[in-house]
Motif scaffolding. Structure first.
Motif, short mmCIF file in Angstrom:
data_model
loop_
_atom_site.label_atom_id
_atom_site.label_comp_id
_atom_site.label_asym_id
_atom_site.label_seq_id
_atom_site.Cartn_x
_atom_site.Cartn_y
_atom_site.Cartn_z
N TRP A 235 34.63 30.50 39.41
CA TRP A 235 34.36 31.00 40.77
C TRP A 235 33.09 31.84 40.79
CZ3 TRP A 235 36.28 29.29 45.08
CH2 TRP A 235 36.10 30.01 46.26
N ALA A 236 32.95 32.69 39.79
CA ALA A 236 31.80 33.60 39.77
C ALA A 236 30.48 32.82 39.63
CB ALA A 236 31.95 34.60 38.62
N ASP A 237 30.52 31.72 38.87
CA ASP A 237 29.28 30.94 38.70
C ASP A 237 28.84 30.29 40.02
OD1 ASP A 237 29.21 31.61 36.07
OD2 ASP A 237 30.03 29.70 35.33
N LEU A 238 29.83 29.86 40.80
CA LEU A 238 29.50 29.18 42.06
C LEU A 238 29.06 30.14 43.15
CD1 LEU A 238 32.15 26.46 42.98
CD2 LEU A 238 29.73 26.15 42.50
N GLU A 239 29.57 31.34 43.11
CA GLU A 239 29.47 32.26 44.24
C GLU A 239 28.06 32.45 44.81
OE1 GLU A 239 31.73 35.82 43.64
OE2 GLU A 239 32.52 35.60 45.67
N PRO A 240 27.03 32.63 43.98
CA PRO A 240 25.73 32.92 44.59
C PRO A 240 25.01 31.70 45.16
CG PRO A 240 25.56 32.99 42.18
CD PRO A 240 27.01 32.78 42.51
N ILE A 241 25.45 30.49 44.82
CA ILE A 241 24.66 29.30 45.17
C ILE A 241 24.69 29.04 46.68
CG2 ILE A 241 24.35 26.82 44.76
CD1 ILE A 241 25.88 27.24 42.08
N GLY A 242 23.52 29.07 47.28
CA GLY A 242 23.41 28.73 48.70
C GLY A 242 23.90 29.80 49.65
N ARG A 243 24.04 31.03 49.15
CA ARG A 243 24.52 32.10 50.02
C ARG A 243 23.35 32.74 50.75
NH1 ARG A 243 29.25 36.25 48.32
NH2 ARG A 243 30.02 36.49 50.44
N ASP A 244 23.51 32.90 52.05
CA ASP A 244 22.48 33.53 52.88
C ASP A 244 22.69 35.04 52.83
OD1 ASP A 244 20.55 32.80 55.51
OD2 ASP A 244 21.49 34.76 55.55
N ARG A 245 21.66 35.76 52.42
CA ARG A 245 21.83 37.21 52.22
C ARG A 245 22.07 37.95 53.53
NH1 ARG A 245 17.06 38.16 47.94
NH2 ARG A 245 17.94 36.77 46.37
N ARG A 246 21.49 37.44 54.60
CA ARG A 246 21.62 38.16 55.87
C ARG A 246 23.01 38.02 56.46
NH1 ARG A 246 16.88 36.51 59.78
NH2 ARG A 246 17.48 34.47 58.99
N THR A 247 23.56 36.79 56.43
CA THR A 247 24.84 36.55 57.10
C THR A 247 26.02 36.64 56.15
OG1 THR A 247 24.77 34.17 56.66
CG2 THR A 247 23.69 34.95 58.67
N GLY A 248 25.74 36.54 54.83
CA GLY A 248 26.85 36.47 53.88
C GLY A 248 27.50 35.11 53.85
N GLY A 249 27.05 34.20 54.72
CA GLY A 249 27.63 32.86 54.77
C GLY A 249 26.89 31.89 53.87
N TYR A 250 27.48 30.71 53.70
CA TYR A 250 26.88 29.70 52.82
C TYR A 250 26.16 28.64 53.62
CZ TYR A 250 29.21 31.86 48.96
OH TYR A 250 29.60 32.77 48.01
N ARG A 251 25.07 28.15 53.02
CA ARG A 251 24.29 27.05 53.60
C ARG A 251 24.07 26.03 52.50
NH1 ARG A 251 21.38 28.30 58.21
NH2 ARG A 251 22.24 30.15 59.19
N ARG A 252 25.12 25.25 52.29
CA ARG A 252 25.09 24.24 51.22
C ARG A 252 25.14 22.88 51.89
NH1 ARG A 252 30.02 27.21 47.84
NH2 ARG A 252 28.74 28.63 46.61
N PHE A 253 23.96 22.33 52.16
CA PHE A 253 23.89 21.08 52.91
C PHE A 253 23.55 19.93 51.96
CE2 PHE A 253 22.13 24.19 56.24
CZ PHE A 253 23.41 24.62 56.55
N ALA A 254 23.98 18.73 52.36
CA ALA A 254 23.86 17.55 51.51
C ALA A 254 22.42 17.26 51.12
CB ALA A 254 24.45 16.33 52.23
N TRP A 255 22.22 16.99 49.85
CA TRP A 255 20.96 16.51 49.31
C TRP A 255 19.82 17.51 49.53
CZ3 TRP A 255 22.42 13.26 45.96
CH2 TRP A 255 23.50 12.39 46.22
N THR A 256 20.16 18.78 49.47
CA THR A 256 19.16 19.84 49.48
C THR A 256 19.07 20.44 48.08
OG1 THR A 256 20.86 21.47 50.01
CG2 THR A 256 19.70 20.46 51.88
N ALA A 257 18.19 21.40 47.92
CA ALA A 257 18.06 22.08 46.63
C ALA A 257 19.38 22.75 46.24
CB ALA A 257 16.93 23.12 46.69
#
Lengths: 396, 396
Positions: A7-29
């Motif tokens: 869980w800890a390894d996944l947590e930072p990936i794609g997290r938006d610092r301002r909203t605290g939400g995730y932005r993990r969209f298909a076929w992006t970095a």
């Protein structure tokens, strides 16, 4: 290698610092980073990694093709890693992380399953970038035509085909993938609950019964661009007025027909403070227990706004495999059974004839698709244990 | 060096190939190209180029400071080069191009004005990027506080201060600029008409009488992000419903109060098909002959949507200098006199006490802020001739 470190390894990936939400969209970095994580976890466990014709990742413990030949195809578990815009940490990743953790638990216990066990990361489940939910499972089951899929565009006008090429994949490979599906004798998707039913029942886990009929429609509202200060009201063709009607009609019709309906995404052109829009595009999401009612919501909303509803996806009522569901209920301390208004890859596989089931983990906030979605660590560990019990039983 | 070649050089800059509209926003690469074009035209005519404390460009023929000392400050002409999103080619650039062409015409005729003649390119007139119209003229007249200006953000969260720094300007320099304004004894802005009055009168040119009171307000509509499929209608806080109410209220109240009102820009977060929005921001533009009515529109729209209207800009009724207007009417073949609902830098300067006037060039479509805005070449050349006549007279 327990749940916590995964869980800890996944947590930072794609997290938006301002909203605290995730932005993990298909076929992006971000998606690429998530895929590398999945591949690394598979590798470190000695699982065989494959990518199917839609780019879904599979990590097999045991030989799934030999099992097909033997007439005892594998047990697949997993979910997806992508998110809606500003989504939460649990929707999707909880199922994938729990799958790895369940395999670890079985191995720690010295369990050696008779049937191969596969962990899957379905691509583009949320449809946040290209507009089609469960695109990965729809493509391999043949529910989404590969030509249509290749032509889907994101908000910047980039096609799925282009984005696949940029990600080093071959868009020509997209298509139904019976070879991949044949390996899956049964599929169990663990998912965070998207409501407060378990909180109200005071139970950590539930087994899924069915997915409501649900669909997405696009409403193209045409206007005429003009100056906001110099154009008389009577001379305007302002598509914002149609948008307003669509929003209010959606709520009223959904209430009357006991459905839910949401206009959560709009695109306004040119979107200038002092310009009457030339066009507004709105997306309608509607779901309910009755498919006719769900379709009627879309038709009435479009008619009220003077347009037609362009169906982007529709899935009828999906009942999960009843014997499988009853077996899980019995295994899991007589767990409660819940239906849901949310679509899932397990529903797409069930429709394609793969015996499928879902496990839901309690979400005390009941909130979903938001950083507020949550599951207690204890409930997550109960989910891992339940998944391990299910796999041990099903793979026997 | 005529009108045609000036026009042709500007035409491709910032044009979107798909829409045919212009995207010339303040302090972007396109803006930089436009500024280089302006500087080049000034240089090739031997005009003195200066940039004031807001980054507005001035090209002077003659010494404006000596003229101030002599008590006979200069005659300024010009307009702006930026655009709304997908704007037309004429709104702004027609005034700047006509100003250069008018100077060329005077020189061809051997006219040597007694007072200096300045050509101005006001920055960020449309407010398309940072939300405040006429930012360049507002800053130098002190109507826009420099701290507030520096803190304005664009859609990507970039502040005006940051964008100035990136463009090689010093954000600390922003502020009222009496030295620049002192040089302007009179300002005449030529502009494409933003309605069909001249077409109906069958006349190529008009002189401006006044600018209606107009303002922009921001409506912050709060919601609660949640899943579109699993959240009961009764449990939702969906800000889209408030947006719908705001749109419909704006139209109804504007009709009742004989104003115009437009919600042309919205920002939805997270803007996902299957997510109830966490917030919607909408911008309201309202204008009318009576300032109290215009403010009432904003108040009633906000109240109806359960929020308050945050005023981003407001400009009361601006009557242009009457003796100047009458002089222009007499010079220009008894040209008709028109009021307008559109804001202009000439209005900002008039409010700051600079005798100012406007010339309007016939627009057969009546459309504005759209690629459909247009002026016939013959009418444009009439505009250039009128501007030359006006400058010759005013600079005597």
């Amino acid at each position: 290698m327990g749940f916590d470190s995964l869980w800890a390894d996944l947590e930072p990936i794609g997290r938006d610092r301002r909203t605290g939400g995730y932005r993990r969209f298909a076929w992006t970095a971000e998606d690429d980073t998530l895929r590398s994580w999945f591949a690394g976890e598979a590798r470190s466990r000695g699982l065989d990694l494959t990518e199917d014709r839609a780019g879904n990742q599979w990590a097999w413990w045991g030989d799934p093709d030999a099992a097909v030949v033997a007439g005892r195809p594998g047990v697949a578990i997993g979910s997806h890693l992508d998110s809606v815009p500003d989504g939460g940490a649990f929707d999707g990743p909880l199922g994938v992380v729990s799958a790895f953790a369940a395999v670890d638990l079985l191995r720690d216990r010295g369990v050696s399953p008779d049937r191969p066990v596969g962990i899957v990361n379905f691509g583009d489940e949320e449809g946040a970038r290209f507009g089609i939910a469960c695109a990965g499972s729809r493509i391999i089951t043949g529910a989404l035509d590969p030509d249509r899929a290749r032509g889907l565009t994101d908000g910047d006008g980039i096609t799925l085909a282009e984005s696949l090429t940029r990600a080093g994949r071959d868009p020509a490979a997209l298509g139904a993938d019976p070879e991949t599906l044949r390996r899956v004798g049964v599929f169990v998707e663990l998912h965070v609950e998207q409501g407060r039913a378990l909180a109200e029942l005071d139970r950590p886990l539930a087994v899924g019964s069915s997915i409501w009929p649900h669909g997405r429609w696009r409403l193209d509202l045409a206007g005429e661009a003009n100056h906001a200060g110099t154009t008389r009201l009577a001379d305007r063709r302002d598509p914002m007025l149609d948008l307003a009607t669509a929003i209010l009609t959606a709520r009223a019709v959904a209430e009357a027909r006991r459905c839910v309906a949401t206009i959560g995404k709009v695109r306004v052109a040119p979107n200038g403070v002092n310009a009457i829009p030339s066009s507004v595009t709105a997306w309608l999401d509607s779901r309910g227990a009755n498919a006719d009612d769900v379709r009627a919501v879309a038709e009435q909303v479009a008619a009220g706004a003077g347009t037609t509803a362009v169906e982007e996806s529709f899935t009828g009522d999906t009942a999960f495999d009843r014997p499988l569901r009853e077996r899980l209920v019995a295994l899991l301390d007589n767990a409660p059974v819940l239906g849901t208004g949310a679509g899932h890859d397990a529903g797409i596989l069930a429709t394609a004839g793969v015996p499928s089931a879902m496990l839901f983990v309690r979400n005390p906030t009941g909130v979903s698709h938001s950083p507020a979605e949550f599951a207690e660590r204890g409930d997550c560990l109960s989910g891992v244990a339940a998944l391990a019990v299910a796999v041990e039983d099903l793979a026997r």
